[in-house]
Design an enzyme around this catalytic site. Structure first.
Site, PDB file in Angstrom:
ATOM      1  N   ASP A 194      -1.571 -36.721  14.098  1.00 26.20           N
ATOM      2  CA  ASP A 194      -2.144 -36.145  12.882  1.00 26.20           C
ATOM      3  C   ASP A 194      -3.594 -36.628  12.814  1.00 26.20           C
ATOM      4  OD1 ASP A 194      -2.313 -34.931  10.279  1.00 26.20           O
ATOM      5  OD2 ASP A 194      -2.027 -36.894   9.367  1.00 26.20           O
ATOM      6  N   SER A 195      -4.358 -36.039  11.898  1.00 25.74           N
ATOM      7  CA  SER A 195      -5.728 -36.506  11.685  1.00 25.74           C
ATOM      8  C   SER A 195      -5.742 -37.915  11.097  1.00 25.74           C
ATOM      9  CB  SER A 195      -6.449 -35.571  10.721  1.00 25.74           C
ATOM     10  OG  SER A 195      -5.806 -35.620   9.461  1.00 25.74           O
ATOM     11  N   GLY A 253      -9.540 -30.975   7.892  1.00 26.11           N
ATOM     12  CA  GLY A 253      -9.536 -29.802   7.014  1.00 26.11           C
ATOM     13  C   GLY A 253     -10.755 -28.892   7.085  1.00 26.11           C
ATOM     14  N   CYS A 297       0.616 -32.068  11.770  1.00 24.69           N
ATOM     15  CA  CYS A 297      -0.579 -31.745  11.004  1.00 24.69           C
ATOM     16  C   CYS A 297      -0.673 -30.222  10.935  1.00 24.69           C
ATOM     17  CB  CYS A 297      -1.787 -32.323  11.738  1.00 24.69           C
ATOM     18  SG  CYS A 297      -3.371 -31.862  11.015  1.00 24.69           S
ATOM     19  N   ASN A 298      -0.678 -29.687   9.727  1.00 23.55           N
ATOM     20  CA  ASN A 298      -0.766 -28.236   9.579  1.00 23.55           C
ATOM     21  C   ASN A 298      -2.091 -27.699  10.107  1.00 23.55           C
ATOM     22  OD1 ASN A 298       1.107 -29.286   7.356  1.00 23.55           O
ATOM     23  ND2 ASN A 298       1.501 -27.100   7.300  1.00 23.55           N
ATOM     24  N   GLU A 351      -5.310 -41.663   2.699  1.00 26.76           N
ATOM     25  CA  GLU A 351      -5.906 -42.562   3.701  1.00 26.76           C
ATOM     26  C   GLU A 351      -6.332 -43.885   3.056  1.00 26.76           C
ATOM     27  OE1 GLU A 351      -6.085 -42.175   7.148  1.00 26.76           O
ATOM     28  OE2 GLU A 351      -4.758 -40.499   6.685  1.00 26.76           O
ATOM     29  N   CYS A 360       0.319 -29.515   3.878  1.00 24.33           N
ATOM     30  CA  CYS A 360      -0.453 -30.535   4.595  1.00 24.33           C
ATOM     31  C   CYS A 360       0.413 -31.781   4.618  1.00 24.33           C
ATOM     32  CB  CYS A 360      -1.768 -30.811   3.873  1.00 24.33           C
ATOM     33  SG  CYS A 360      -2.641 -32.286   4.481  1.00 24.33           S
ATOM     34  N   THR A 361       0.496 -32.420   5.774  1.00 25.53           N
ATOM     35  CA  THR A 361       1.450 -33.527   5.921  1.00 25.53           C
ATOM     36  C   THR A 361       1.043 -34.783   5.145  1.00 25.53           C
ATOM     37  OG1 THR A 361       0.381 -34.148   8.006  1.00 25.53           O
ATOM     38  CG2 THR A 361       2.313 -32.712   8.136  1.00 25.53           C
ATOM     39  N   HIS A 362      -0.178 -34.841   4.675  1.00 25.01           N
ATOM     40  CA  HIS A 362      -0.559 -35.962   3.814  1.00 25.01           C
ATOM     41  C   HIS A 362       0.062 -35.828   2.415  1.00 25.01           C
ATOM     42  CE1 HIS A 362      -3.716 -36.874   6.774  1.00 25.01           C
ATOM     43  NE2 HIS A 362      -3.940 -38.006   6.133  1.00 25.01           N
TER      44      HIS A 362
HETATM   45  N1  DGL Z   1      -2.463 -33.883   7.593  1.00 25.35           N
HETATM   46  C1  DGL Z   1      -3.218 -32.751   7.841  1.00 25.35           C
HETATM   47  C2  DGL Z   1      -2.557 -31.444   7.653  1.00 25.35           C
HETATM   48  O1  DGL Z   1      -1.357 -31.388   7.675  1.00 25.35           O
HETATM   49  C3  DGL Z   1      -4.682 -32.795   8.006  1.00 25.35           C
HETATM   50  C4  DGL Z   1      -5.467 -33.114   6.801  1.00 25.35           C
HETATM   51  C5  DGL Z   1      -6.915 -33.231   7.139  1.00 25.35           C
HETATM   52  O2  DGL Z   1      -7.242 -33.998   8.040  1.00 25.35           O
HETATM   53  O3  DGL Z   1      -7.716 -32.539   6.507  1.00 25.35           O
HETATM   54  O4  DGL Z   1      -3.188 -30.444   7.478  1.00 25.35           O
END
Ligand code: DGL
Length: 253
Positions: free
Chosen positions: A8-9, A41, A71-72, A150, A182-184
């Protein structure tokens, strides 16, 4: 024993990792947080593709049998390229769960929270096109959500104000189902649910993605279930962010 490479990011992919561990409790996990390049993003697809290639090589070098793009945004930007460039590697990606949301809504309005990169990705646009004759789809970028997670801020006044600013417009449009794209975002779920109220269903696709990873490993005949469980955490930037979420979300190995 299967080795699962996850990336993921940043720390968001841990929301997928914790579901993977539930269905595959005796395998080996290698997690890569690309937090030196977070957030993805607003980055270009080309930039994310380069990162995805680099991280895939790293995870394969560690012996990964499967790569979970947790990560989406990276899925939208890079999974087709990865499947083309690494044809023998199974990849599992993330997509906003529009279908279950469309089936679950009573108001006929669903809300999607995701990054700008995910919302303009061709995969998502295609899915949206399939459903928008039947339901209204309201979208909003979870502005500042990734940064909160984060920083390890998962609740409290700052998290509430940030979440409300992006969620309220969806509620105002009548959404009774909210998709976490988004996985966050699942790490902010308690705040999201509190603001949305009991009449709103919140959908996180991570459990379905974990089952899909398990299915793919079974199909490939990768031996599983023999253990021992192990997890390795890697970060391209400060490793503190990742271990913080590990502790806060109580997903210590
Ligand atoms: N966790 C991420 C996602 O699922 C990325 C969020 C990001 O880095 O902007 O999209």
């Amino acid at each position: 024993m299967a080795t699962l490479g996850i990336f993921d990011s940043g720390s968001g992919g841990l929301s997928v990792y914790r579901e993977l561990v539930k269905v595959l409790p005796r395998e080996r996990f290698i997690y890569y947080s690309d937090n030196a390049h977070c957030p993805y993003g607003g980055k270009t697809a080309l930039y994310i593709q380069e990162r995805a290639r680099f991280i895939t090589d790293f995870l394969l070098g560690k012996g990964a049998d499967i790569i979970v793009v947790a990560c989406n945004t990276a899925t939208a930007a890079a999974i087709s390229m990865l499947r083309e460039e690494y044809p023998s590697v199974p990849f599992v990606g993330m997509e906003p769960a529009v279908k279950p949301a469309a089936l679950g809504t009573r108001t006929g309005v669903i809300g999607v929270l995701a990054t700008a990169g995910t919302l303009k990705g061709s995969k998502y646009l295609h899915t949206r096109g399939r459903f928008e004759d039947n339901v209204r789809i309201a979208e909003h970028v979870g502005q500042g959500f990734v940064e909160l997670v984060e920083a390890g801020i998962l609740d409290g006044p700052e998290a509430e104000a940030t979440v409300r600013a992006s969620l309220q417009p969806l509620l105002d449009e009548g959404a009774d189902v909210v998709v976490l794209g988004c996985t966050h975002y699942p790490f902010l779920r308690p705040v999201i649910e509190r603001i949305a109220g009991p009449g709103v269903q919140v959908i996180d696709p991570a459990p379905a993605v974990a089952r899909q990873a398990q299915r793919l490993l079974e199909e490939r005949g990768v031996p599983m279930g023999e253990g021992p469980f192990s997890v390795e955490l890697h970060s391209s930037g400060d490793p503190a962010a990742l271990s913080r979420i590990f502790k806060l979300a109580r997903i210590m190995p």
